[in-house]
Scaffold this motif. Structure first.
Motif, PDB file in Angstrom:
ATOM      1  N   ARG A 168       0.834  -1.207   0.000  1.00 45.59           N
ATOM      2  CA  ARG A 168       0.000   0.000   0.000  1.00 45.59           C
ATOM      3  C   ARG A 168       0.866   1.254   0.000  1.00 45.59           C
ATOM      4  O   ARG A 168       0.633   2.192  -0.765  1.00 45.59           O
ATOM      5  CB  ARG A 168      -0.929   0.008   1.222  1.00 45.59           C
ATOM      6  CG  ARG A 168      -1.828   1.244   1.297  1.00 45.59           C
ATOM      7  CD  ARG A 168      -2.561   1.318   2.638  1.00 45.59           C
ATOM      8  NE  ARG A 168      -1.677   1.259   3.793  1.00 45.59           N
ATOM      9  CZ  ARG A 168      -0.940   2.264   4.241  1.00 45.59           C
ATOM     10  NH1 ARG A 168      -0.931   3.425   3.622  1.00 45.59           N
ATOM     11  NH2 ARG A 168      -0.184   2.125   5.308  1.00 45.59           N
ATOM     12  N   ARG A 169       1.901   1.258   0.850  1.00 42.67           N
ATOM     13  CA  ARG A 169       2.789   2.423   0.910  1.00 42.67           C
ATOM     14  C   ARG A 169       3.524   2.642  -0.414  1.00 42.67           C
ATOM     15  O   ARG A 169       3.701   3.769  -0.855  1.00 42.67           O
ATOM     16  CB  ARG A 169       3.806   2.259   2.037  1.00 42.67           C
ATOM     17  CG  ARG A 169       3.190   2.395   3.402  1.00 42.67           C
ATOM     18  CD  ARG A 169       4.241   2.180   4.462  1.00 42.67           C
ATOM     19  NE  ARG A 169       3.666   2.055   5.772  1.00 42.67           N
ATOM     20  CZ  ARG A 169       4.258   2.471   6.871  1.00 42.67           C
ATOM     21  NH1 ARG A 169       5.445   3.030   6.815  1.00 42.67           N
ATOM     22  NH2 ARG A 169       3.683   2.315   8.035  1.00 42.67           N
ATOM     23  N   GLN A 170       3.948   1.561  -1.045  1.00 41.37           N
ATOM     24  CA  GLN A 170       4.630   1.674  -2.334  1.00 41.37           C
ATOM     25  C   GLN A 170       3.680   2.231  -3.391  1.00 41.37           C
ATOM     26  O   GLN A 170       4.072   3.079  -4.196  1.00 41.37           O
ATOM     27  CB  GLN A 170       5.184   0.314  -2.779  1.00 41.37           C
ATOM     28  CG  GLN A 170       5.885   0.344  -4.124  1.00 41.37           C
ATOM     29  CD  GLN A 170       7.121   1.233  -4.133  1.00 41.37           C
ATOM     30  OE1 GLN A 170       7.779   1.421  -3.128  1.00 41.37           O
ATOM     31  NE2 GLN A 170       7.414   1.800  -5.292  1.00 41.37           N
ATOM     32  N   ARG A 171       2.441   1.757  -3.379  1.00 45.63           N
ATOM     33  CA  ARG A 171       1.455   2.270  -4.335  1.00 45.63           C
ATOM     34  C   ARG A 171       1.223   3.762  -4.115  1.00 45.63           C
ATOM     35  O   ARG A 171       1.142   4.536  -5.072  1.00 45.63           O
ATOM     36  CB  ARG A 171       0.153   1.487  -4.207  1.00 45.63           C
ATOM     37  CG  ARG A 171       0.283   0.050  -4.717  1.00 45.63           C
ATOM     38  CD  ARG A 171      -0.948  -0.777  -4.479  1.00 45.63           C
ATOM     39  NE  ARG A 171      -2.104  -0.166  -5.126  1.00 45.63           N
ATOM     40  CZ  ARG A 171      -3.355  -0.416  -4.779  1.00 45.63           C
ATOM     41  NH1 ARG A 171      -3.615  -1.237  -3.789  1.00 45.63           N
ATOM     42  NH2 ARG A 171      -4.335   0.149  -5.420  1.00 45.63           N
ATOM     43  N   GLU A 172       1.095   4.179  -2.855  1.00 45.48           N
ATOM     44  CA  GLU A 172       0.919   5.601  -2.547  1.00 45.48           C
ATOM     45  C   GLU A 172       2.125   6.406  -3.017  1.00 45.48           C
ATOM     46  O   GLU A 172       1.976   7.494  -3.571  1.00 45.48           O
ATOM     47  CB  GLU A 172       0.696   5.797  -1.050  1.00 45.48           C
ATOM     48  CG  GLU A 172      -0.647   5.329  -0.566  1.00 45.48           C
ATOM     49  CD  GLU A 172      -0.781   5.388   0.948  1.00 45.48           C
ATOM     50  OE1 GLU A 172       0.223   5.696   1.646  1.00 45.48           O
ATOM     51  OE2 GLU A 172      -1.883   5.104   1.443  1.00 45.48           O
ATOM     52  N   HIS A 173       3.304   5.858  -2.783  1.00 45.21           N
ATOM     53  CA  HIS A 173       4.542   6.532  -3.196  1.00 45.21           C
ATOM     54  C   HIS A 173       4.557   6.729  -4.714  1.00 45.21           C
ATOM     55  O   HIS A 173       4.898   7.807  -5.208  1.00 45.21           O
ATOM     56  CB  HIS A 173       5.759   5.730  -2.739  1.00 45.21           C
ATOM     57  CG  HIS A 173       7.064   6.274  -3.207  1.00 45.21           C
ATOM     58  ND1 HIS A 173       7.645   7.395  -2.657  1.00 45.21           N
ATOM     59  CD2 HIS A 173       7.888   5.857  -4.193  1.00 45.21           C
ATOM     60  CE1 HIS A 173       8.778   7.648  -3.301  1.00 45.21           C
ATOM     61  NE2 HIS A 173       8.946   6.727  -4.236  1.00 45.21           N
ATOM     62  N   GLU A 174       4.177   5.694  -5.445  1.00 48.11           N
ATOM     63  CA  GLU A 174       4.148   5.786  -6.902  1.00 48.11           C
ATOM     64  C   GLU A 174       3.121   6.802  -7.376  1.00 48.11           C
ATOM     65  O   GLU A 174       3.373   7.561  -8.312  1.00 48.11           O
ATOM     66  CB  GLU A 174       3.866   4.412  -7.514  1.00 48.11           C
ATOM     67  CG  GLU A 174       5.037   3.462  -7.395  1.00 48.11           C
ATOM     68  CD  GLU A 174       4.737   2.064  -7.910  1.00 48.11           C
ATOM     69  OE1 GLU A 174       3.667   1.859  -8.533  1.00 48.11           O
ATOM     70  OE2 GLU A 174       5.576   1.176  -7.697  1.00 48.11           O
ATOM     71  N   GLU A 175       1.957   6.849  -6.716  1.00 44.61           N
ATOM     72  CA  GLU A 175       0.931   7.832  -7.070  1.00 44.61           C
ATOM     73  C   GLU A 175       1.428   9.252  -6.816  1.00 44.61           C
ATOM     74  O   GLU A 175       1.208  10.152  -7.624  1.00 44.61           O
ATOM     75  CB  GLU A 175      -0.351   7.563  -6.285  1.00 44.61           C
ATOM     76  CG  GLU A 175      -1.079   6.310  -6.724  1.00 44.61           C
ATOM     77  CD  GLU A 175      -2.233   5.942  -5.802  1.00 44.61           C
ATOM     78  OE1 GLU A 175      -2.568   6.727  -4.888  1.00 44.61           O
ATOM     79  OE2 GLU A 175      -2.792   4.846  -5.995  1.00 44.61           O
ATOM     80  N   GLU A 176       2.090   9.467  -5.678  1.00 46.70           N
ATOM     81  CA  GLU A 176       2.636  10.785  -5.358  1.00 46.70           C
ATOM     82  C   GLU A 176       3.711  11.191  -6.354  1.00 46.70           C
ATOM     83  O   GLU A 176       3.767  12.344  -6.782  1.00 46.70           O
ATOM     84  CB  GLU A 176       3.215  10.794  -3.937  1.00 46.70           C
ATOM     85  CG  GLU A 176       2.160  10.720  -2.862  1.00 46.70           C
ATOM     86  CD  GLU A 176       2.745  10.521  -1.481  1.00 46.70           C
ATOM     87  OE1 GLU A 176       3.987  10.455  -1.337  1.00 46.70           O
ATOM     88  OE2 GLU A 176       1.946  10.414  -0.535  1.00 46.70           O
TER      89      GLU A 176
END
Length: 81
Positions: free
Chosen positions: A37-45
């Protein structure tokens, strides 16, 4: 929920066990899901920032002062843009 089988190296396994022991996570599955989840958020940011930089580059050079630009940015934050 999809079920997966993964293999991790020994240092990563020790790290995960330590996080569970410290009660940060209740299981390895919870920990892995949080990392994903954190990696996905990081990629979105990162994608959002990249797009904003492209918009900025495409907007050209401004004749405004730094104070004017800062004031406009603060105003946009206040109104939620």
């Amino acid at each position: 929920m999809a079920r997966q089988t993964i293999s991790v190296n020994e240092p990563n396994d020790r790290w995960m066990k330590q996080k569970i022991k410290e009660n940060e996570f209740s299981s390895k599955s919870e920990l892995i899901n949080d990392l994903i989840r954190r990696q996905r958020e990081h990629e979105e940011e990162r994608l959002w920032l990249r797009n904003e930089l492209i918009k900025g580059e495409n907007s050209g050079i401004s004749n405004k002062s730094m104070d004017e630009i800062l004031a406009e940015a603060k105003q946009r934050v206040k109104i939620g843009q």
